[in-house]
Design a protein around this motif. Structure first.
Motif, PDB file in Angstrom:
ATOM      1  N   MET A  16       5.251  -3.243 -11.051  1.00  0.00           N
ATOM      2  CA  MET A  16       6.511  -3.992 -11.077  1.00  0.00           C
ATOM      3  C   MET A  16       6.416  -5.231 -10.177  1.00  0.00           C
ATOM      4  O   MET A  16       6.940  -6.289 -10.510  1.00  0.00           O
TER       5      MET A  16
ATOM      6  N   GLU B 241       0.818  -1.223   0.000  1.00  0.00           N
ATOM      7  CA  GLU B 241       0.000   0.000   0.000  1.00  0.00           C
ATOM      8  C   GLU B 241       0.851   1.272   0.000  1.00  0.00           C
ATOM      9  O   GLU B 241       0.360   2.343  -0.315  1.00  0.00           O
ATOM     10  N   THR B 242       2.143   1.149   0.362  1.00  0.00           N
ATOM     11  CA  THR B 242       2.984   2.344   0.372  1.00  0.00           C
ATOM     12  C   THR B 242       3.610   2.608  -0.998  1.00  0.00           C
ATOM     13  O   THR B 242       4.296   3.597  -1.178  1.00  0.00           O
ATOM     14  N   LEU B 243       3.377   1.709  -1.964  1.00  0.00           N
ATOM     15  CA  LEU B 243       4.022   1.853  -3.266  1.00  0.00           C
ATOM     16  C   LEU B 243       3.159   2.654  -4.231  1.00  0.00           C
ATOM     17  O   LEU B 243       1.939   2.646  -4.142  1.00  0.00           O
ATOM     18  N   THR B 244       3.825   3.300  -5.188  1.00  0.00           N
ATOM     19  CA  THR B 244       3.086   3.966  -6.252  1.00  0.00           C
ATOM     20  C   THR B 244       2.502   2.904  -7.181  1.00  0.00           C
ATOM     21  O   THR B 244       2.928   1.754  -7.165  1.00  0.00           O
ATOM     22  N   VAL B 245       1.544   3.332  -8.001  1.00  0.00           N
ATOM     23  CA  VAL B 245       0.900   2.403  -8.923  1.00  0.00           C
ATOM     24  C   VAL B 245       1.938   1.708  -9.811  1.00  0.00           C
ATOM     25  O   VAL B 245       1.879   0.505 -10.031  1.00  0.00           O
ATOM     26  N   ALA B 246       2.906   2.485 -10.285  1.00  0.00           N
ATOM     27  CA  ALA B 246       3.908   1.921 -11.183  1.00  0.00           C
ATOM     28  C   ALA B 246       4.722   0.842 -10.488  1.00  0.00           C
ATOM     29  O   ALA B 246       5.004  -0.212 -11.060  1.00  0.00           O
ATOM     30  N   LYS B 247       5.092   1.105  -9.250  1.00  0.00           N
ATOM     31  CA  LYS B 247       5.891   0.113  -8.530  1.00  0.00           C
ATOM     32  C   LYS B 247       5.058  -1.118  -8.199  1.00  0.00           C
ATOM     33  O   LYS B 247       5.558  -2.240  -8.192  1.00  0.00           O
ATOM     34  N   GLN B 248       3.765  -0.897  -7.952  1.00  0.00           N
ATOM     35  CA  GLN B 248       2.891  -2.042  -7.735  1.00  0.00           C
ATOM     36  C   GLN B 248       2.852  -2.912  -8.992  1.00  0.00           C
ATOM     37  O   GLN B 248       2.842  -4.130  -8.929  1.00  0.00           O
TER      38      GLN B 248
ATOM     39  N   GLY C 101       1.512  12.611 -11.876  1.00  0.00           N
ATOM     40  CA  GLY C 101       2.013  13.229 -10.662  1.00  0.00           C
ATOM     41  C   GLY C 101       2.431  14.676 -10.857  1.00  0.00           C
ATOM     42  O   GLY C 101       2.891  15.328  -9.934  1.00  0.00           O
TER      43      GLY C 101
END
Lengths: 339, 503
Positions: free
Chosen positions: B149, B140-147, B291
């Motif tokens: 990944m 939940e602490t990650l940005t959409v892009a990192k999610q 962003g």
């Protein structure tokens, strides 16, 4: 997840593992728990000043004893609520478990251990049926357990013939709650602590716990990952039912009788304890330590109000307000997490 | 050994009332990226769900490495080495990255989980893929892009022979997309076959070796890399020719009066000194990276977020907009990028949705809603916006993405909104329906409405906007007339992170 707009500057690949944000979310969880803990301390201090009878050993021991029942119910419910579900049948389910224990021990005169295990399994069976109705028949948890709440209430009355069953003839039964394996600590309280440790281990160290959180976070994703979510939901509700069964035995032993009229209202106190302890009604978040603190807050509050000679009617009002505040804090937390 | 990895022939699948797939075929080689394209409802997702074991095929055969396989559950598919990254994010937000990747396959010792081994395995996997993330971080602490990944890492953790990606870039910025493409290149080298579903035509030429086109559940054809030609693909997808229309020019609208003027708008989190003007009959595009603050500008203007120190004028008069209802009262309608969450009551019928914002017009003093008058109005909008629906009492959920978007537009038109703010108006809408939305936007401004259009697709911005506002890091870095703008120029302004300004 797609819906939340990403507001920070994203740099993929160049990768910072975002220590700052996970640190704050960790901190937030800590604050929530210490907030509950601080509330507990404030209540203790307040009631100590308000009434000289409050901070006495006999009263504290009484508080712990009454926490035992709400606490055990709340421990089981914590699992259910973390999955994003709810269990309304724990109060009357506890009553039915107590009545069945009475039938086993008093009417059928079964050996003590058999009767106790029978009572616990009664709870487990109700939990299993709840789980089956929710996972296989896909009934909403609220409806499925509301129905079970009524069924258990009715059965408790029918089976007992609307009369209390007294355990005075059963040697050693009372000691389950009121005896002392550890001097000074009533067994009921000991049972609560042992079950809390068990619940903690289950929730944080085993597959059951991992899938409890996973289902509460995103049930469909969990299912698509190859986890048999239906099976695990049945297991989780059954575990909650077993805790309910233990609570039934403990309350029977504490009152030395099975009171078929008792039980409604307990479920809401237990759920309130879970929420006060920081477990989210939306699922995915929660802790056993929080639930324990939440249960203590509930029983300190009830005991304190009683000792200050506040009428029962007003006690209900206060508890209602506390539940509102707890759910509001939960909602506030969700909102902050979302933004 | 043949280079062929996967061969699918004669696949059919029907649902009650719908034939989703009819005799569909395709082939995938080792180390190849095959794009699967088609409009929404063409059957791409159903086909992929059959491959990944979520649906069971009615007819047809699937050969993996030349051997016919029977895929009857997600587990079987995983065991065969077929992994899918779903279009919707499918992660457990409250669990850590490592816990997500190995969900269902946790290392255990008796009853107990081996958390340390889990984290080590995840760490090794992420390192191998060159993804720089901490396995212990909560998703939940990650940005959409990192999610995204993490999703990819999860899919690859099965040692996938076949990796299916369903619109992986729909939530990514250009930079992030590049990272993804690099990852895909790496996969190709190791012999993994990738099936890539996308609505973004420009991506196809970049990374795919072949393109297979589906339409209405049927196989239309396959194009080799050398033959890849976007108009041809689009024609195959929609079954008709789509003409490219000329770009609008700022000169057209230069003398129109200003309907919305924003001066010195700030928000505590992000926006700094936002000032711009919107003219009557104009489409003002907002471009920038994810962003950059484009959505935040819209939200600040309509009062959804707290803003500081800004002045807003509508038709020359200063107005105070404190909450979204004030914005609507001043004739500003905001169409969120997430229609399903913020734009529509999906379970309700079309009529209810169209009238939702203007229900008061059809209500008498006693609070009774006069449905006949309202229904007449809804029918008019369904006709004038060419909303494809069996009737106005059809459930909105069952409409296609493009038609749902039109229902949202109808809602704001029914409320007499003169200024419409579109946030990603064509996200998740297929190519044919996009054209319809574009035409609709042009019709709206021709009829005197004014539009702010936030879009992450530069071709879309250039195609529609009279003028283009470019944002970076919470500031406006440039306002360009369409005739002076091109993709490179916009990207240049969009990547200016400092205080430099060139207006």
């Amino acid at each position: 997840m797609n819906a939340t707009p990403v507001t920070d500057q994203t740099r993929v690949g160049g990768g910072t593992p975002e220590p700052r944000r996970s640190a704050t979310s960790f901190l937030r969880a800590q604050i929530q728990q210490s907030l509950a803990f601080a509330t507990l301390v404030v209540l203790l201090v307040f009631f100590s000043f308000a009434s000289s009878n409050f901070f006495t050993w006999s009263n504290i021991s009484g508080i712990l004893l009454s926490t035992a029942v709400i606490g055990i119910l709340a421990l089981g419910t914590t699992f259910v609520i973390i999955t994003g579900g709810i269990d309304l049948s724990i109060g009357t389910g506890m009553t039915l478990a107590a009545v069945m224990t009475g039938i086993f021990l008093v009417n059928l005169e079964l050996p003590l251990m058999v009767g106790v295990i029978g009572g616990i399994l009664t709870g487990g069976l109700m939990g299993f049926i709840n789980g089956f109705n929710i996972a296989i028949l896909r009934l909403p948890p609220f409806i499925a357990t509301l129905a079970m709440m009524l069924i258990a209430q009715g059965l408790a009355l029918v089976i007992s013939g609307v009369r209390p069953i007294y355990f005075s003839s059963v040697v050693g039964f009372k000691d389950i709650a009121l005896g002392f394996v550890i001097p000074g600590l009533p067994n009921a309280v000991l049972i609560l602590f042992v079950l809390a440790i068990l619940a903690y281990v289950l929730l944080s160290k085993t597959l059951l716990g991992r899938y409890t959180f996973a289902i509460g976070s995103n049930e469909e994703a969990t299912r698509l990952s190859g986890v048999d979510t239906r099976k695990w939901k049945i297991v989780i509700y059954t575990v909650a039912g077993l805790f309910t069964g233990v609570a039934g035995v403990v309350i029977g032993a504490r009152l030395d009788s099975a009171q078929p009229q008792l039980g409604t209202g307990y479920e809401l106190q237990a759920i309130a304890a879970v929420i006060i302890g920081g477990t989210s009604l939306l699922g995915g978040r929660g802790s056993i330590l929080g639930t324990l603190i939440g249960a203590l807050i509930m029983s300190v509050l009830i005991n304190g109000l009683r000792i200050m000679s506040i009428q029962t009617e007003w006690q209900n009002v206060v508890i209602g307000v506390v539940i509102l505040i707890a759910v509001f804090t939960d909602a506030l937390r969700q909102r902050r997490a979302a933004s | 050994m043949s280079n062929q990895l996967l061969r699918v022939t004669g696949i059919s699948k029907s649902f009650p009332g719908v034939q989703a797939l009819k005799d569909v075929q395709f082939e995938l080689d080792r180390g190849e990226v095959l794009a699967l394209v088609g409009e929404n409802g063409a059957g791409k997702s159903s086909l992929m769900k059959i491959l990944s074991g979520i649906y069971i095929k009615d007819e047809g055969s699937i050969f993996l490495d030349g051997v016919e396989v029977d895929i009857d559950s997600p587990k079987t598919a995983q065991a065969l080495g077929i992994s899918i990254i779903h279009q919707e994010m499918n992660l457990m937000a409250h669990l850590t990255i490592a816990q997500n990747i190995f969900i269902g396959r946790e290392p255990r010792e008796g009853l107990f989980l081996r958390e340390r081994a889990l984290n080590r395995k995840a760490d090794e996997l992420l390192k191998r893929l060159g993804i720089n993330l901490d396995p212990k971080a909560l998703v939940e602490t990650l940005t959409v892009a990192k999610q995204q990944m993490v999703e990819i890492a999860k899919a690859l953790s099965f040692d996938a022979k076949v990796l299916i990606m369903d619109e992986p870039t729909s939530a990514l910025t250009d930079v992030e997309t590049e990272t993804l493409f690099t990852l895909i290149e790496g996969l190709k080298r190791t012999g993994t076959g990738v099936i890539y579903i996308s609505h973004r035509m420009d991506e196809l030429r970049r990374i795919t070796d072949r393109v297979t086109v589906l339409r209405d559940g049927e196989y239309i054809g396959t194009l080799q890399k050398e033959q890849l030609d976007i108009p041809t693909i689009i024609e195959m997808m929609v079954g008709r020719h789509i003409e490219e229309s000329a770009r609008p020019t700022a000169r057209d609208r230069a003398n129109n009066e200003v309907v919305l003027k924003v001066e010195g708008l700030n928000t505590r989190q992000l926006l700094k000194d936002i000032s711009f003007e919107l003219k009557r009959g104009e489409i003002l595009g907002f471009a920038g990276m994810m962003g950059a603050g484009r959505t935040e500008v819209a939200r600040a203007i309509i009062g959804a977020d707290l803003s500081e120190g800004g002045r807003v004028h509508i038709n020359g008069k200063p107005v105070k907009i404190k909450r979204p209802s004030d914005a609507v009262a001043h004739g500003i309608g905001y169409l969120s990028e997430d229609r399903k969450a913020y734009g529509l009551l999906l379970e309700q019928d079309v009529n209810t949705n169209v009238l939702l914002a203007s229900l008061r017009d059809y209500t008498d003093a006693l609070g009774f809603v006069h449905t006949m008058k309202g229904k007449q109005k809804s029918r008019e909008y369904v006709a004038s916006l060419r909303i494809k629906t069996p009737s106005i009492s059809a459930t909105t959920k069952n409409l296609s993405g493009g038609n749902q978007q039109k229902v949202v537009i109808a809602k704001w038109l029914a409320r007499d909104c003169d200024i419409l703010i579109f946030d990603e108006p064509t996200r998740g809408i297929d190519v044919g329906a996009k054209e319809e939305i574009y035409k609709l936007l042009n019709d709206l401004v021709a009829a005197g409405k004014s539009i702010i259009m936030i879009s992450s697709e530069l071709p879309e911005v250039l195609r529609l906007s009279h003028r283009i506002v470019v944002m970076a890091n919470g500031r406006i870095t440039g306002i360009l007339d369409n005739e002076d703008a091109n993709q490179a120029k916009i990207m240049d302004y969009a990547t200016r992170m400092g205080d430099e300004k060139d207006l």
